[in-house]
Design a protein around this motif. Structure first.
Motif, PDB file in Angstrom:
ATOM      1  N   LYS A 188       0.855  -1.180   0.000  1.00  0.00           N
ATOM      2  CA  LYS A 188       0.000   0.000   0.000  1.00  0.00           C
ATOM      3  C   LYS A 188       0.895   1.235   0.000  1.00  0.00           C
ATOM      4  CE  LYS A 188      -1.921  -1.453   3.783  1.00  0.00           C
ATOM      5  NZ  LYS A 188      -2.756  -1.532   5.005  1.00  0.00           N
ATOM      6  N   GLY A 189       0.433   2.284  -0.667  1.00  0.00           N
ATOM      7  CA  GLY A 189       1.259   3.479  -0.754  1.00  0.00           C
ATOM      8  C   GLY A 189       0.499   4.750  -0.431  1.00  0.00           C
ATOM      9  N   ASN A 190       1.190   5.698   0.196  1.00  0.00           N
ATOM     10  CA  ASN A 190       0.642   7.022   0.474  1.00  0.00           C
ATOM     11  C   ASN A 190       1.581   8.076  -0.100  1.00  0.00           C
ATOM     12  OD1 ASN A 190      -1.395   5.792   2.055  1.00  0.00           O
ATOM     13  ND2 ASN A 190      -0.113   5.899   3.878  1.00  0.00           N
ATOM     14  N   LEU A 191       1.055   8.915  -0.952  1.00  0.00           N
ATOM     15  CA  LEU A 191       1.817  10.042  -1.490  1.00  0.00           C
ATOM     16  C   LEU A 191       1.317  11.310  -0.834  1.00  0.00           C
ATOM     17  CD1 LEU A 191       3.703  11.520  -3.487  1.00  0.00           C
ATOM     18  CD2 LEU A 191       1.847  11.405  -5.169  1.00  0.00           C
ATOM     19  N   TYR A 192       2.234  12.068  -0.212  1.00  0.00           N
ATOM     20  CA  TYR A 192       1.891  13.300   0.492  1.00  0.00           C
ATOM     21  C   TYR A 192       2.275  14.497  -0.377  1.00  0.00           C
ATOM     22  CZ  TYR A 192       1.481  10.309   4.618  1.00  0.00           C
ATOM     23  OH  TYR A 192       1.123   9.326   5.507  1.00  0.00           O
ATOM     24  N   ILE A 193       1.302  15.360  -0.633  1.00  0.00           N
ATOM     25  CA  ILE A 193       1.524  16.553  -1.448  1.00  0.00           C
ATOM     26  C   ILE A 193       1.411  17.783  -0.552  1.00  0.00           C
ATOM     27  CG2 ILE A 193       0.746  17.894  -3.429  1.00  0.00           C
ATOM     28  CD1 ILE A 193      -0.540  15.282  -4.463  1.00  0.00           C
ATOM     29  N   ASN A 194       2.413  18.617  -0.578  1.00  0.00           N
ATOM     30  CA  ASN A 194       2.435  19.837   0.212  1.00  0.00           C
ATOM     31  C   ASN A 194       1.471  20.850  -0.399  1.00  0.00           C
ATOM     32  OD1 ASN A 194       3.280  22.557   1.073  1.00  0.00           O
ATOM     33  ND2 ASN A 194       4.976  21.496   2.063  1.00  0.00           N
ATOM     34  N   LEU A 211       3.759  20.483  -4.324  1.00  0.00           N
ATOM     35  CA  LEU A 211       4.729  19.490  -4.786  1.00  0.00           C
ATOM     36  C   LEU A 211       4.695  18.237  -3.913  1.00  0.00           C
ATOM     37  CD1 LEU A 211       7.793  21.843  -5.425  1.00  0.00           C
ATOM     38  CD2 LEU A 211       6.280  20.837  -7.151  1.00  0.00           C
ATOM     39  N   PRO A 212       5.000  17.081  -4.507  1.00  0.00           N
ATOM     40  CA  PRO A 212       5.142  15.863  -3.692  1.00  0.00           C
ATOM     41  C   PRO A 212       6.244  16.054  -2.655  1.00  0.00           C
ATOM     42  CG  PRO A 212       5.030  15.321  -6.033  1.00  0.00           C
ATOM     43  CD  PRO A 212       5.183  16.809  -5.944  1.00  0.00           C
ATOM     44  N   GLN A 213       6.001  15.601  -1.432  1.00  0.00           N
ATOM     45  CA  GLN A 213       7.026  15.736  -0.408  1.00  0.00           C
ATOM     46  C   GLN A 213       7.518  14.394   0.140  1.00  0.00           C
ATOM     47  OE1 GLN A 213       5.445  18.254   2.673  1.00  0.00           O
ATOM     48  NE2 GLN A 213       4.020  16.711   3.459  1.00  0.00           N
ATOM     49  N   LYS A 214       6.667  13.350   0.061  1.00  0.00           N
ATOM     50  CA  LYS A 214       7.136  12.046   0.511  1.00  0.00           C
ATOM     51  C   LYS A 214       6.190  10.959   0.024  1.00  0.00           C
ATOM     52  CE  LYS A 214       4.901  12.767   5.011  1.00  0.00           C
ATOM     53  NZ  LYS A 214       5.103  12.956   6.459  1.00  0.00           N
ATOM     54  N   GLU A 262      11.606  10.506   0.969  1.00  0.00           N
ATOM     55  CA  GLU A 262      11.424  11.919   1.310  1.00  0.00           C
ATOM     56  C   GLU A 262      12.115  12.768   0.249  1.00  0.00           C
ATOM     57  OE1 GLU A 262      12.343  15.091   4.941  1.00  0.00           O
ATOM     58  OE2 GLU A 262      13.060  13.021   5.062  1.00  0.00           O
ATOM     59  N   TYR A 263      11.344  13.600  -0.434  1.00  0.00           N
ATOM     60  CA  TYR A 263      11.896  14.422  -1.504  1.00  0.00           C
ATOM     61  C   TYR A 263      12.527  15.687  -0.925  1.00  0.00           C
ATOM     62  CZ  TYR A 263       9.452  11.289  -4.633  1.00  0.00           C
ATOM     63  OH  TYR A 263       9.024  10.163  -5.294  1.00  0.00           O
ATOM     64  N   LYS A 264      13.848  15.765  -1.025  1.00  0.00           N
ATOM     65  CA  LYS A 264      14.569  16.945  -0.571  1.00  0.00           C
ATOM     66  C   LYS A 264      14.408  18.087  -1.569  1.00  0.00           C
ATOM     67  CE  LYS A 264      16.267  14.903   3.059  1.00  0.00           C
ATOM     68  NZ  LYS A 264      15.815  15.288   4.415  1.00  0.00           N
TER      69      LYS A 264
END
Length: 217
Positions: A162-168, A173-176, A191-193
């Motif tokens: 299962k996946g969770n994409l977190y958008i700021n 922008l995607p953040q993690k 975690e996208y730096k």
């Protein structure tokens, strides 16, 4: 219609206009190119990106160990991809590149340079943002939202995860990305730096050096 009724109607219309305007402002979010978008428009934008460039910290958890990597990724539709390992030092500068046809694996520190012709597409794995988004588009997804984030939830059925994409919400922008097993244990955490969307227009970044080509059985 007397004057008092006309004034009352005008005041009422102005009040409705103000409420409508405030709702529009409340619902709009800014994305990376500073264009105001509603939440639904933001989701459509993310789910249909054509390219991205990202630096990410990746944590991979197994039953007994946890390994961390820093990677640089480039992706351009339909199947161009390039990944460079920045950390750990033992495999620093390991580069894996697919130009839409051939696969290149290089590491200047180790003197490694191989090109495999007619190699199948390589970035169909969960470490790639486009793989997660393609899976959402193909198999559906659920949305959760709070004051700071939009969370896209998806079942990666092929990998039984299962996946969770977190958008700021602030920058759009995607953040993690968090990948979980069926017991809700985090198996992969990305975690996208730094990330840029739809910024790659040319595929020359994915060019291979033809003088290094070696046929592989």
């Amino acid at each position: 219609m007397n004057k008092k009724i006309k004034i009352s109607l005008i005041i009422l219309l102005i009040a409705f206009a103000i409420i409508f305007f405030m709702q529009k402002v409340y619902k709009t979010k800014k994305i990376g190119n500073n264009i105001n978008k509603s939440t639904s428009d933001l989701l459509e934008y993310i789910l249909n990106i054509s390219s991205y460039e990202a630096t990410a910290k990746v944590t991979i958890n197994s039953n007994k160990t946890s390994n961390e990597y820093v990677i640089k990724q480039y992706y351009l539709k339909p199947i161009y991809s390039k990944q460079i390992i920045k950390e750990p030092q033992s495999i620093e500068n390991l580069e894996i590149l697919h130009n839409g046809k051939d696969l290149s694996i290089k590491n200047t520190n180790l003197g490694l340079s191989k090109i495999y012709q007619n190699y199948n597409y390589i970035n169909e794995n969960i470490l790639w943002l486009n793989y997660f988004l393609d899976n959402c588009n193909e198999n559906g997804y659920q949305i959760e939202e709070n004051n700071e984030e939009i969370i896209i939830k998806n079942e990666v059925k092929k990998d039984k995860l299962k996946g969770n994409l977190y958008i700021n919400k602030k920058n759009g922008l995607p953040q993690k990305i968090q990948i979980l097993d069926n017991s809700n244990n985090t198996k992969i955490y990305i975690e996208y730096k730094e990330i840029k969307l739809n910024n790659i227009r040319e595929n020359n970044i994915f060019a291979l050096k033809t003088n290094d080509i070696k046929n592989e059985v």
